[in-house]
Design a protein around this motif. Structure first.
Motif, mmCIF file in Angstrom:
data_model
loop_
_atom_site.group_PDB
_atom_site.id
_atom_site.type_symbol
_atom_site.label_atom_id
_atom_site.label_comp_id
_atom_site.label_asym_id
_atom_site.label_seq_id
_atom_site.Cartn_x
_atom_site.Cartn_y
_atom_site.Cartn_z
ATOM 1 N N ARG A 86 0.829 -1.210 0.000
ATOM 2 C CA ARG A 86 0.000 0.000 0.000
ATOM 3 C C ARG A 86 0.861 1.256 0.000
ATOM 4 N NH1 ARG A 86 -5.199 0.988 2.433
ATOM 5 N NH2 ARG A 86 -5.467 3.167 3.049
ATOM 6 N N HIS A 87 1.957 1.237 0.771
ATOM 7 C CA HIS A 87 2.754 2.454 0.956
ATOM 8 C C HIS A 87 4.124 2.401 0.286
ATOM 9 C CE1 HIS A 87 -0.004 4.395 3.712
ATOM 10 N NE2 HIS A 87 -0.168 3.237 4.305
ATOM 11 N N ARG A 88 4.736 1.233 0.282
ATOM 12 C CA ARG A 88 6.090 1.111 -0.251
ATOM 13 C C ARG A 88 7.039 2.117 0.425
ATOM 14 N NH1 ARG A 88 7.243 -3.567 -2.684
ATOM 15 N NH2 ARG A 88 9.085 -2.488 -3.453
ATOM 16 N N ILE A 89 7.709 2.914 -0.371
ATOM 17 C CA ILE A 89 8.756 3.784 0.161
ATOM 18 C C ILE A 89 8.210 4.858 1.094
ATOM 19 C CG2 ILE A 89 8.760 5.504 -1.690
ATOM 20 C CD1 ILE A 89 11.897 3.821 -0.236
ATOM 21 N N ASP A 90 6.943 5.272 0.873
ATOM 22 C CA ASP A 90 6.412 6.335 1.729
ATOM 23 C C ASP A 90 5.880 5.805 3.057
ATOM 24 O OD1 ASP A 90 4.203 5.138 0.645
ATOM 25 O OD2 ASP A 90 3.239 6.970 -0.034
ATOM 26 N N LEU A 91 6.317 4.600 3.428
ATOM 27 C CA LEU A 91 6.131 4.155 4.806
ATOM 28 C C LEU A 91 6.849 5.083 5.774
ATOM 29 C CD1 LEU A 91 6.695 0.304 4.470
ATOM 30 C CD2 LEU A 91 4.636 1.379 5.380
#
Length: 718
Positions: A86-91
Motif C-alpha cells: 500500500r505504501h512502499r517507500i512512503d512508509l
C-alpha cells in the motif's frame, strides 16, 4: 544543485523556475542514500512475505490449535504485505536527529534489513515517541526533526524544525510554518486524509496514554478528536500488553455510517487491521435500516437504563418452576418430581447464566435428581438425561416453565401487553404505559435497540443449545464410526504391527484423538458481542444511559476512550464528563482537553462561536489556529446551485457539503443533515436556511455543527 531525475525528491520549484533551496545536496544527500537502502529492503521484504504466504497456504490445514496458529500466521503475514504494498517507500514519516547526532527514521511499521539493521522504527514504539512529543520547550533529547510530505511515492516537500541549540543548521531547511500548519489548507476528499506524520505533541500524549479506566478526549470542532481516537486504536492494539496480538480486542464505535466510510482508510494506513469498527445500530441485528422514534418523548422515556431491569423481570417470569407433581417414566423405574425437586432444578443454573443456556442446566439437574433416586449402576446421569429428554410429556412441561426465548419476544410483549409492561416496569405511570403500546409490536425504532440488546444479553443465543446438541450428536456419531474402524482393525487376524500399535488403539485417549472434530457444526459467534479489551467511542456526548449499558456489556473491564464535545450534544449536556460517566457506572474517569481548532478558519469560528454560546453561555469554544482571508458569505437559497457550480469550476480538487437542503447532483458534492455530518469535514459548506433547523439547544447545536464542518469557506443561504 537540483536533485537528479531519479531522486526520491520531487520538490516544487519557485514561481520563477529556479531550483528550490530545499533541493541542495547538503540537505538531501543523506536521505537519498537512506531511501535507496530502504527501497532494496522493502523489495526483499515483499519477496520474502509473498513466498512465506504461499508456503503456508500449501501446508496441510491441520486441526485445532495447529490450524488456528497457521491461519493466524497467514493473517499477520498478509496484513504486513498489504501494508508494504500500500505504501512502499512512503512508509517513512520523517526522521529525527538526536543531540548526539544519531539519525533515526520513523515509519508506519518497523523495517529491518537482511543484516538485522533497523531502518525504520515503528511509530508506536517508545523509541519513536520523541519524534511526535518533542517541542522547543521539551526537545526530548532531539536536536532536530524532519517531516516528509509524499505524493505518488515521491517526496514533494519536507519541513525541518530546530529543537535545540545543538542542531546543525547547515543540514536544515527551516520554514516559517510547521509541517502541520502547511497541510491544513489541503483539499479534502471523500476519505479522511493521512495526518500521521504531523500528529501534534498534545495529541500524541493522548494517543499513548494508558488504557486503564475511562479516558475522555474532550475537545471542540476541528481539534483532532477523531484523529486521536483512531491513532489511539492503532497504538493500543500494537503496544498495550493487554491488547497486542489479540485480533478484535479493540472496538471503535462511530456515530453513523458516513463516518465509518470517511475513516475507513485510516487504520489500514497505520498498519492496523485487527480493530473492529461499527455504529451503535450495528450492535443489534434489528439495527439494519432502523429509523428514529417518531415521538421525542417516547425516545427520552426509552433512553432510561431502567428498562434493562424491566427486561430482567420479564425474563424471570419465564423461569418459574412447576408446582404440580410429575411422574417420570424411565427404563429403570418411575420417579416422581415434586415441588422441591422442581425448585432445586430451576435454581441450578449459576448466577449470570443466560436464560436460554440455563435450560441445559435444568435438564442436567433433573437427570442428577432422577439418577440419585434410581440408585442403579446402569442409570448413569448421561443415560438418564437421554431418557428424560426423549420423554415428550416431560419436555413439554419443562418447555412451558422455561421456554427458549428471543429478545424480540420479550420486548415485543412490553410494547403490546400493558399488564406485562406494568409488571416489569412498575415505575411507569398509566399514561406512559399506554403511550408505549403500539399496534405492531415489532416495528422497531432506534430507541428500541438498547432494550433489545439488554434482552439479547440476558437471554443468550436461542439457537446455541440446539447447535450444541447437534454438535454433540455429530461427535457421538463420529466416535461410534471411529470405534467401528478401530475394532475392525483389531479384529483383523492378520493385523500385527509389531510396534505396540495394537495396544495403543485399545486406549480410549487415542481413540478420542482420532475423532474428526470438524465433523461437528462449529459454534457461531457474533463478532460485535465482545467481550472487548478496549472500546473507543466517538461523538460520545450523544449517548444515553441505555447506550452506555450496551457498550459496557461489551467491555466489562470498563477500559474506554471516550471522545466528544459537550457543546455538540443536541439534547444538552449540563453535567461535567466526570459526573456523567460515574453516573452510568464508570469507576475511574480521566479527562484530556484539546483546545486548538486546526480545521476551522478563524473567520468561520467568529460566526459559529456566538451561535452556540447564545444557547449554552458557559460552553468552551476552541481557538482557531489560522486565518485564510475568506469571510463567511451570505446569500439567498436561490443561489445554491450557482454557488456550488462556481466553486467546483474554480477548484479541481476538494469537497462540498450542502446542509439543510438537497444538493445539486454533482461529483464531490454531498447533502447531509447536521447529525450525519458530525465527525466529517469539507472544503466548502453551504448551510441552507439555518432557521429551519429549529430553536433551543437542539437547533443551536445543529447550526454550530454544520458551520464548523468546513476547512475553507462557509456560505449561509436564507
Amino acid at each position: 544543485m537540483p536533485a537528479a531525475a531519479t531522486s526520491i525528491f520531487d520538490l516544487a520549484r519557485p514561481v520563477d523556475g529556479s531550483p528550490t533551496p530545499k533541493a541542495a545536496d547538503a540537505l538531501i544527500t543523506e536521505d537519498e542514500k537512506f531511501f535507496a537502502t530502504l527501497s532494496a529492503a522493502l523489495d526483499d521484504a515483499v519477496s520474502t512475505l509473498t513466498a512465506r504466504i504461499g508456503h503456508l497456504r500449501e501446508m496441510p490445514g491441520g486441526r485445532g490449535k495447529q490450524a488456528v496458529e497457521r491461519d493466524l500466521e497467514i493473517h499477520l503475514a498478509t496484513t504486513r504485505l498489504r501494508t508494504l504494498e500500500r505504501h512502499r517507500i512512503d512508509l517513512c514519516l520523517g526522521r529525527m536527529v538526536t543531540a548526539t547526532g544519531e539519525i533515526v527514521y520513523i515509519g508506519r511499521i518497523g523495517i529491518v534489513d537482511a543484516g538485522g539493521t533497523q531502518l525504520l522504527v515503528d511509530w508506536r514504539t517508545p523509541a519513536a515517541e520523541p519524534f511526535f512529543a518533542a517541542t522547543h520547550a521539551d526537545p526530548r533529547g532531539l536536536a532536530s526533526r524532519r517531516r516528509y510530505r509524499w505524493a505518488h511515492a515521491r517526496i514533494v516537500d519536507y519541513w525541518d524544525e530546530e529543537l535545540s541549540a545543538t542542531a546543525d543548521r547547515s543540514g536544515l531547511a527551516l520554514d516559517d510554518d510547521s509541517a502541520f500548519l502547511s497541510t491544513l489548507a489541503d483539499h479534502r476528499s471523500a476519505r479522511m486524509r493521512d495526518v500521521l506524520a504531523t500528529i501534534a505533541a498534545d495529541q500524541d500524549a493522548i494517543i499513548r496514554a494508558g488504557s486503564a479506566g475511562a479516558l475522555v478526549v474532550d475537545g471542540g470542532p476541528g481539534t483532532g478528536k477523531t484523529v486521536v481516537a483512531l491513532h489511539r486504536a492503532a497504538y493500543l492494539a500494537y503496544a498495550d500488553p493487554r491488547l497486542a496480538g489479540h485480533r478484535g480486542a479493540v472496538l471503535v464505535v462511530g456515530p453513523h455510517r458516513p463516518y465509518l466510510s470517511y475513516v475507513a482508510d485510516v487504520l489500514p494506513s497505520l498498519g492496523e487491521e485487527s480493530v473492529r469498527t461499527c455504529t451503535l445500530d450495528d450492535l443489534v441485528p434489528e439495527g439494519a435500516g432502523i429509523a428514529d422514534e417518531a415521538d421525542p418523548a417516547l425516545a427520552r422515556l426509552k433512553s432510561s437504563s431502567r428498562f434493562a431491569a424491566a427486561v430482567n423481570v420479564g425474563i424471570d417470569w419465564y423461569e418459574e418452576p412447576p408446582t404440580d407433581p410429575f411422574i417420570v417414566e424411565t427404563p429403570w423405574a418411575d420417579v416422581e418430581l415434586g415441588r422441591d425437586e422442581w425448585a432445586l432444578a430451576f435454581a441450578s443454573p449459576e448466577a449470570g447464566t443466560p436464560h436460554n443456556d440455563g435450560r441445559d442446566g435444568v435438564w442436567d439437574e433433573l437427570a442428577d435428581i432422577v439418577a440419585a433416586r434410581l440408585a442403579s449402576p446402569a442409570a448413569t446421569p448421561d443415560k438418564v438425561r437421554r431418557a428424560l429428554t426423549a420423554n415428550s410429556d416431560l419436555a413439554e412441561v419443562v418447555h412451558r416453565a422455561w421456554p427458549i426465548l428471543h429478545a424480540t419476544d420479550i420486548v415485543g410483549d412490553l410494547w403490546s401487553v400493558p399488564a406485562f409492561l406494568r409488571k416489569c416496569a412498575p415505575w411507569l405511570t398509566d399514561a406512559e404505559v399506554n403511550a408505549l403500546q403500539r399496534a405492531d409490536a415489532t416495528a422497531w425504532t432506534r430507541s428500541d435497540l438498547p432494550i433489545l440488546d439488554a434482552a439479547r444479553h440476558r437471554l443468550g443465543d436461542p439457537e446455541a443449545a440446539s447447535r450444541r446438541r447437534s454438535r454433540s450428536r455429530a461427535l457421538d456419531s463420529e466416535r461410534r464410526r471411529m470405534d467401528r474402524v478401530v475394532d475392525d482393525l483389531l479384529d483383523a487376524r492378520d493385523f500385527d504391527d509389531g510396534e505396540g500399535l495394537t495396544s495403543m488403539l485399545r486406549h480410549d485417549d487415542l481413540r478420542s484423538a482420532l475423532v474428526d472434530q470438524d465433523a461437528a457444526t462449529p459454534e457461531i459467534a457474533d463478532p460485535l458481542a465482545g467481550p472487548f479489551a478496549h472500546v473507543i467511542v466517538d461523538e460520545a456526548q450523544e449517548l444515553t444511559d441505555a447506550h452506555w449499558q450496551m457498550l459496557m456489556r461489551r467491555c466489562p473491564a470498563k477500559s474506554f476512550t471516550i471522545v466528544g464535545d459537550r457543546a455538540q450534544a443536541r439534547h444538552g449536556f449540563r453535567e461535567t464528563w466526570e459526573q456523567r460517566l460515574t453516573g452510568v457506572g464508570f469507576d475511574s474517569v480521566t479527562r484530556a482537553v484539546l483546545s486548538v481548532n486546526y480545521r476551522t478558519p478563524a473567520e468561520v469560528m467568529t460566526v459559529a462561536g456566538p451561535v452556540i454560546r447564545a444557547a449554552i453561555p458557559d460552553i468552551e469554544v476552541p481557538t482557531s489556529i489560522r486565518q485564510n482571508g475568506l469571510p463567511v458569505r451570505r446569500g439567498s437559497i436561490d443561489e445554491l446551485t450557482t454557488i456550488v457550480d462556481d466553486w467546483l469550476a474554480d477548484h479541481e480538487e476538494g469537497t462540498v457539503c450542502v446542509i439543510g437542503a438537497p444538493a445539486p447532483p454533482r461529483a464531490r458534492v454531498s447533502s447531509l443533515c447536521p447529525m450525519d455530518a458530525k465527525g466529517l469535514e469539507f472544503d466548502l459548506v453551504v448551510l441552507a436556511q439555518p432557521d429551519r433547523l429549529g430553536s433551543g439547544i437542539e437547533g443551536a447545536v445543529d447550526r454550530y455543527v454544520a458551520m464548523t464542518r468546513t476547512t475553507q469557506q462557509l456560505v449561509i443561504l436564507s
